[in-house]
Every structure is written in structure tokens, then in C-alpha cells.
Scaffold this active site. Structure first.
Site, mmCIF file in Angstrom:
data_model
loop_
_atom_site.group_PDB
_atom_site.id
_atom_site.type_symbol
_atom_site.label_atom_id
_atom_site.label_comp_id
_atom_site.label_asym_id
_atom_site.label_seq_id
_atom_site.Cartn_x
_atom_site.Cartn_y
_atom_site.Cartn_z
ATOM 1 N N ARG A 126 0.871 -1.180 0.000
ATOM 2 C CA ARG A 126 0.000 0.000 0.000
ATOM 3 C C ARG A 126 0.899 1.218 0.000
ATOM 4 N NH1 ARG A 126 -2.239 0.091 6.291
ATOM 5 N NH2 ARG A 126 -0.254 -0.455 7.218
ATOM 6 N N CYS A 130 2.813 7.369 -6.676
ATOM 7 C CA CYS A 130 3.534 8.598 -7.004
ATOM 8 C C CYS A 130 2.731 9.788 -6.476
ATOM 9 C CB CYS A 130 3.685 8.691 -8.522
ATOM 10 S SG CYS A 130 4.323 10.271 -9.082
ATOM 11 N N GLU A 165 -2.246 7.443 6.494
ATOM 12 C CA GLU A 165 -0.861 7.707 6.886
ATOM 13 C C GLU A 165 0.019 8.133 5.711
ATOM 14 O OE1 GLU A 165 0.406 4.267 9.154
ATOM 15 O OE2 GLU A 165 -0.616 5.018 10.923
ATOM 16 N N GLU A 335 -6.278 5.746 15.696
ATOM 17 C CA GLU A 335 -6.003 4.310 15.817
ATOM 18 C C GLU A 335 -5.156 4.058 17.051
ATOM 19 O OE1 GLU A 335 -3.936 2.600 12.507
ATOM 20 O OE2 GLU A 335 -5.149 3.635 11.024
ATOM 21 N N TRP A 343 3.341 -5.520 14.078
ATOM 22 C CA TRP A 343 4.637 -5.152 13.503
ATOM 23 C C TRP A 343 5.674 -4.809 14.567
ATOM 24 C CZ3 TRP A 343 5.341 -0.056 14.829
ATOM 25 C CH2 TRP A 343 4.197 0.734 15.007
ATOM 26 N N PHE A 385 -3.023 -11.086 12.396
ATOM 27 C CA PHE A 385 -2.659 -11.325 13.790
ATOM 28 C C PHE A 385 -2.552 -10.022 14.589
ATOM 29 C CE2 PHE A 385 -0.701 -15.151 11.719
ATOM 30 C CZ PHE A 385 -1.611 -16.064 12.246
ATOM 31 N N HIS A 386 -2.921 -8.911 13.971
ATOM 32 C CA HIS A 386 -2.890 -7.640 14.710
ATOM 33 C C HIS A 386 -4.028 -7.623 15.728
ATOM 34 C CE1 HIS A 386 -2.932 -3.343 15.578
ATOM 35 N NE2 HIS A 386 -1.762 -3.242 14.971
#
Ligand code: GAL
Ligand code: ZN
Length: 709
Positions: A126, A130, A165, A335, A343, A385-386
Site C-alpha cells: 500500500r 507517485c 498515513e 487508531e 509489527w 494477527f494484529h
């Protein structure tokens, strides 16, 4: 509310979203479950149980909204919006530009990002787009327009969430051309101006044609500080331009709906102070490494010794930084994880109590929401798995779910906090451009990416620990509302700031400048008059030489008797040490050893009605704590509680009209007792909250009181 003294005529909302409640929400991806209506049904039931009041939808849903070029499928989203509205849940609707469907990249390869090595990425991941591509701007504007026209009047819609983000950079030919155009506008006098600003006589870099200029590259230019600085500025401006191209169709079709984008806190890639003016409310994603035992690779938001309160102090700094982007207005926690962060190198579960206390911390620092990534774990994909509110077992209501519901219960009880201000009289000056300049400065060990941030956090921490509300502000901020401004390591001095600081001090402000400040001008060139450049007069000193101590070795600060009462006689010094020539400043402390023993290390200069301190070296944490205590007493700085706070406890205040909430949060694992004084009530559970109150490990209390007029 137990204290009901606010007259209704008083404005309660200072910016922010302007909703009468604190939002409790999560990123929600129904598009991954369209073949499971039973799951979507269950979600509604569980959202009610978890006391959710908002969802963020559509963040990565482009494929579900436009499965093939020009074929739009909004029906699932129509149903979703209606169902959310019927359930009383507000919708934050995302634009989908953060990830794109494969068909788009295949058909228009120019939308994909090119790395600093000039290699164009393949489709994948993601944020892989450009910033300049006219096709990508057109495609994103088109789908945004359709979303806005379709949902502008939908009663569930409260906020647009732009992309995801924003970050990263592209080095394709389109971006190179845009960079050159940006440089031409920045240097209207032409290449002569640019050559002078960048000091290109060095290593024979004098440019004679704009086409000779390229963005930094690992196999090309990677050590030219002024080029790197302008490139980073350009990347921010190009990101802002992309963002504005996303905003335009939204504002055209839905002028009443505010706009945000989820920022990443202390993220070095973009100068957020230049993005913030374009959004209506700031929001950010907070993933501290709670309970981490080592530097977990997540910046400073983890502690080597595993002390959670150190992580909390760093997180508090970051909340203050995000609030400062909009002049102190409330922001949104967009969030956070309800349990683990996939991560992080070590996926620690939040210990019992941590979820509630860390969520309340955001509100304590000015957030009008607590929101999660993610509502429900998908069965596949990178984030399966988050942490999530609802795990793979779906309906099973486990510990995480219960703690989330508890946050919902508390937020429900605090509608008063929505829109309330943080009453800060102290500010830390933070500037992305100094961060960049220090990183590129070839200054030795301090060049490390994080040392600027770490220094700013270290100077913020004593105020956090005392419960002194503190704003973290950019160099353009209005200083007049502060009594104390601390400017740590502000290496790059923007044009105009020296005059602003001078005025602030003359009009009665107290300014603290630390070593390494004002060594570079806005082009990252040194000053002909040396450091601290145009601040020398105000500070009454000149830096003659700078020594650097080996890691692990120290010098001493010997404090002069009678200089600043309340300090100890001696403190430790590490890092770099400026050797000063004092011209008008009063010497408050001197070096204790080495060949410069006895020379000034700590000074103050009275100017007009104020004064300016200078720290010539890295003073230890105990000095910073004592100094902050002395100054806040002298200046009578507002403290959330008039009590001494035990280590690990944070106290933060939010005020509206004549009411004040104090959030008492214990980030220590052991119980802590705090003196709450008199006249306060428990804002969540009712009843008085006075005198000694004991908070269990990771315990909390929200106190309310009426402020006296
Ligand atoms: C955020 C991102 C989310 C999700 C989350 C996981 O940075 O915005 O989409 O990836 O991290 O921690
Ligand atoms: Zn590009």
C-alpha cells in the site's frame, strides 16, 4: 456531571470535531465480509456491547467500490451507512487512495512509486503511489467526488478520513520535474541564488542548468545537506498538494463535513506543521511499545528498562505534539491497538489495566476520541494477527473485549471532556526542519535520526512528571500565550524566529535555549558570526568551541551559590559541551572539570521584562527535573494537581468554562497514592474524591471540580 457550574453561554468547543460526545470507535472493514451477512449482523450486536459510537470505513476499499474501471458498486456501503445510522453509530468515511486495485496499476503504471534508486516498484503493498502522477490525482479525485456526492447528506457521516498515513516519497521523472519547478519558485533569482543557498562551491557542485538537479539518491547525491533539506521540504509540499487534490472534491460536494488525515505522531518523513493547516481536525495513530524490555525499534516510544511510565511520558509528548499542530485544539486518537501490534518486534499483550489507562491518556492530553485498529481481525492478509476488538473466535467476549467495553463506559460518562481545552502555559518548541538538519548535519554521533526527538522528549518529561500541562508547538506558533518556552536543540533557525523570541522575552516570557540551537540558517548553512547566530545578543553569549565527551564519560555542572535558589550544587554533564564567551549573560553554573573547568556552562540573561537561559551542555535528568520544579514555582505555572506526584503517575487537566477535569493515571505496576486535595469529585463513578487516593498498578481516576472565578 457532578459539577454543573458551566453557564450554557460559554463556548465549550475550541476546535476539534465539535461533537457533544467523545467518540469510541474502530477501523471497520465490512468489505472483507460481504459474503458473510451473519458476521455483519453479529458486528452490530457486539458494537453495542462494546459501547462503540463510531466506525472508520472504506480505508482500503477501492476494489470493493470500483471493481473495474468506471464500474462503481456503492450499494454495500449504502446499506452499511444506513445500518450504522440506525444503530446510533457515527461513520468516519475514508478516501481509498492508500491502496489501489491491481487493474489501476496495470493500466496506468505511472501511478506506482519509484524508489531513490530510480527503480519503479511493481504493484503491491500500500502507499505505493507517485505523489505527482496526474493520472493518480485524477483517479483519486474522481472516486472522492463520487463518495462525497453520494454521502454528503448522510446523517451518519461525521468526518472525512483522507487516505492512510501519508508518507514516503517518489523519485520518478514526473517527481524530478516537479522538484525542479518547486526549486525555481523557491529561488526566483535563479540558479545563482540556489548555488549560493546550497553552498555549491563545495566539491565543485555549481549548477549551470536546472536539469542537472536530481533528488538525493544512494548511488548519486546523498551528502549535500541543503539539497536534502529542500528535497524534504518538497516532499512535504508535494504530499500537501496531493492531499489538497483529494480534499477539493470533498469540500465541493460536502462543505459541512470536516476533513482529517491520520498522522503518525513523531514521524520524521513529513513536516506535519505544513499539512495541519489544510485539515479541519488533527488525528493520529498511536502504537507505543508498552511493556517492551528493550529498544523495540519503534522510535523513542519504548524503554530499554521496560518502565512503562517512560513510554507513557514519550507518548504524552507525542499527544502534545499532535495537539500543538492545531494551536492546542482537541484532536482525535484515530487508531490504537486494543491488544497487540503485529509489527512490533515482540508482540506484548497489553497487561490488564493498560488498555484503559493508555486510552484515557489520549483523552487526558486533548483527544476527543479513543479508536482502534481494528474492529475485527480478518482471516487473511498482513494484519490477521494484529490486535482487534473482536478476534477470530468472533462472538467470544474475552479480556480485551471487556477492557474495550470499559473504555466505552468511561467515555460515556465524560461528555464534558469533548472539546475541552488543555490549559498549557508552557511550551516546547519543536521543528521538523531542525530534525532533518540535525540528521544531515554530519555532526558526529548526535547525527542519529532520533537524537533531536529524544532531546525534545527529555526536556518535556519533567513537566509531564509534575503534571504541568505543556504544548509542543512549531516555530510559527503564537508565543504570547505562554509564560515559559523551552527550545531544545533547535539547530535550524528559521528566518524571523529570532525576532519573535526576542519579543517574547522582552514582554515577560521565560525562554530556555539549549546547546546545538541556532547553528544553522534556513538553508542549513552556518552563520558567519558563529553560533548561536542571531540569538547571541538576546542570550548574551557566543559559542567559541564545542567539545564532545565519549559515551559513558561525564563532566560536572557546578552551580553557583545564590544564582538560582532550589538547585543542588552539582549535576552531571554528558555529550557535547559548548565553550562560551559570555557577553552580558549572568553565569549560573560552570564546568567542573577538564581544561575548561570554571568556564560558563549555564547562563541567564535578563531582557526587558523576561529572561533567557542557556544550557551549554547536556545536563542530566536530575538537573532537568530540579530546574523545571524551580521554574514552575517561580512562574506559578498551572499544575493539574497541586500535589507532588509519585514516580509513574501522570496528572493532566482539561478545562471548559469553569469546569476542570483531572486525569490521574498510574503507569507504574505498583499502587501509588496521590493527594487529591479538596473540592474534587469522581467524574466517572460519582462521589467525592478528596485527600489521599490510592490507584492500583495501571489504575486511574478522573476528577472534576469547579474552578473558582
Ligand atoms: C497503522 C495503519 C493501519 C494498520 C495499523 C496496524 O499504521 O494506519 O492501517 O496497518 O497501523 O498497527
Ligand atoms: Zn513520482
Amino acid at each position: 456531571m457532578t459539577t454543573a457550574t458551566t453557564s450554557s453561554s460559554e463556548p465549550r468547543h475550541r476546535g476539534g470535531l465539535g461533537l457533544p460526545i467523545l467518540l469510541h470507535g474502530a477501523d471497520y472493514c465490512p468489505e472483507q465480509w460481504l459474503d458473510r451477512p451473519d458476521i455483519l449482523e453479529e458486528d452490530l450486536q457486539l458494537m453495542a456491547e462494546a459501547r462503540m459510537t463510531s466506525v472508520t470505513v472504506g480505508n482500503f476499499a477501492w476494489s470493493a467500490l470500483e471493481p473495474s474501471e468506471g464500474k462503481f458498486t456503492f450499494e454495500w456501503l449504502d446499506r452499511l451507512m444506513d445500518r450504522m445510522h440506525a444503530a446510533g453509530i457515527r461513520v468516519i468515511l475514508s478516501t481509498p487512495s492508500g491502496a489501489r486495485p491491481p487493474w489501476l496499476a496495470r493500466r496506468y503504471p505511472e501511478v506506482l512509486r519509484t524508489g531513490p534508486d530510480r527503480r519503479r516498484n511493481l504493484y503491491g503493498g500500500r502507499h505505493n503511489h507517485c505523489l505527482t502522477s496526474p493520472v493518480y490525482r485524477r483517479k483519486t479525485a474522481e472516486i472522492n467526488r463520487r463518495l462525497a456526492e453520494r454521502y454528503a447528506a448522510h446523517p451518519a457521516l461525521v468526518l472525512w478520513h483522507l487516505s492512510n498515513e501519508y508518507g514516503g516519497e517518489c523519485h520518478c521523472e514526473l517527481c524530478q520535474e516537479a522538484f525542479r519547478a518547486w526549486l525555481r519558485a523557491r529561488y526566483p533569482g535563479g540558479l545563482d541564488d540556489l548555488n549560493r543557498a546550497w553552498w555549491t562551491g563545495f566539491w565543485s557542485h555549481t549548477y549551470t542548468d536546472w536539469r542537472q538537479i536530481e533528488s538525493p539518491a544512494p548511488h548519486g547525491e546523498s551528502t549535500f545537506p541543503s539539497l536534502s533539506l529542500d528535497w524534504r521540504r518538497f516532499v512535504t509540499d508535494q504530499t500537501a498538494a496531493f492531499m489538497l487534490s483529494e480534499i477539493a472534491p470533498l469540500r465541493a460536494a460536502a462543505p459541512r463535513v470536516p476533513v482529517t488525515t491520520n498522522l503518525m505522531g513523531a514521524f520524521s518523513g513529513l513536516d506535519y506543521s505544513r499539512l495541519a493547516p489544510h485539515v479541519d481536525v488533527v488525528s493520529w495513530d498511536s502504537y507505543p511499545a508498552w511493556h517492551a524490555r528493550e529498544e523495540a525499534g519503534t522510535g523513542f516510544i519504548s524503554d530499554a528498562a521496560g518502565r512503562d511510565w517512560v513510554v507513557a511520558a514519550a507518548t504524552g509528548f507525542t499527544h502534545d505534539l499532535m495537539r500543538g499542530l492545531k494551536g492546542g485544539a482537541p484532536f482525535l486518537l484515530m487508531e490504537s491497538t486494543p491488544s497487540v501490534t503485529n509489527w512490533h518486534p515482540v508482540r506484548r499483550l497489553k497487561r490488564p489495566g493498560m488498555h484503559v489507562v493508555s486510552s484515557l491518556q489520549a483523552v487526558a492530553h486533548g483527544s476527543d476520541s479513543v479508536q482502534y485498529f481494528q474492529w475485527r481481525r480478518g482471516l487473511g492478509g498482513f494484519e490477521r494477527f494484529h490486535g482487534s476488538v473482536v478476534d477470530h473466535r468472533g462472538g467470544a467476549r474475552g479480556r480485551t473485549f471487556e477492557e474495550v467495553a470499559e473504555v466505552g463506559r468511561i467515555l460515556d460518562a465524560l461528555p464534558f471532556a469533548a472539546g475541552a481545552a488543555v490549559p498549557a502555559e508552557t511550551a516546547i518548541l519543536f521543528d521538523w526542519e531542525s530534525w532533518w538538519a540535525i540528521r544531515d548535519a554530519s555532526l558526529g554521533p548526535e547525527r542519529g535520526d532520533t537524537s533531536y526527538l529524544g532531546t525534545c522528549m527529555r526536556h518535556h518529561r519533567p513537566f509531564w512528571a509534575m503534571g504541568v500541562p505543556t504544548d509542543v508547538i512549531g516555530p510559527g506558533a503564537d508565543l504570547a500565550r505562554y509564560r515559559l518556552v523551552v527550545m531544545p536543540f533547535l539547530a535550524l533557525l528559521r528566518a524571523g524566529l529570532a525576532d519573535q523570541l526576542d519579543r517574547f522575552v522582552r514582554e515577560g516570557g521565560t525562554l530556555v535555549v539549549t546547546r546545538g540551537s541556532a547553528v544553522l540558517d534556513e538553508h542549513a548553512r552556518c552563520f558567519l558570526e558563529g553560533a548561536p547566530g542571531p540569538l547571541a545578543g538576546m542570550l548574551g553569549l557566543q559559542v567559541e568551541e564545542t567539545d564532545e565527551l565519549y559515551p559513558g564519560t561525564t563532566n560536572r555542572l557546578a552551580v553557583r551559590a545564590g544564582g538560582l535558589p532550589g538547585l543542588r550544587e552539582e549535576y552531571g554533564i554528558s555529550g557535547r559541551c559548548d565553550l562560551l564567551r559570555v557577553e552580558g549573560a549572568e553565569v549560573l553554573g560552570v564546568y567542573g572539570s577538564d581544561f575548561y573547568a570554571g568556564t560558563p556552562a549555564f547562563t541567564v540573561r535578563a531582557l526587558g521584562r523576561g529572561r533567557a537561559f542557556y544550557f551549554a551542555a547536556g545536563f542530566d535528568d536530575s538537573f532537568l527535573a530540579d530546574f523545571a520544579r524551580v521554574l514552575s514555582r517561580q512562574l506559578g505555572l498551572h499544575q493539574a494537581l497541586e500535589a507532588d506526584l509519585p514516580e509513574g503517575v501522570s496528572a493532566q487537566a482539561r478545562t471548559a468554562g469553569q469546569e476542570e477535569l483531572v486525569f490521574l493515571l498510574n503507569f507504574a505496576t505498583a499502587p501509588r497514592t496521590v493527594d487529591c486535595g479538596s473540592g474534587r469529585k469522581d467524574a466517572v463513578d460519582g462521589g467525592p474524591a478528596e485527600g489521599a487516593v490510592t490507584l492500583p498498578g495501571f489504575g486511574w481516576k478522573v476528577l472534576s471540580r469547579a474552578l473558582s472565578r
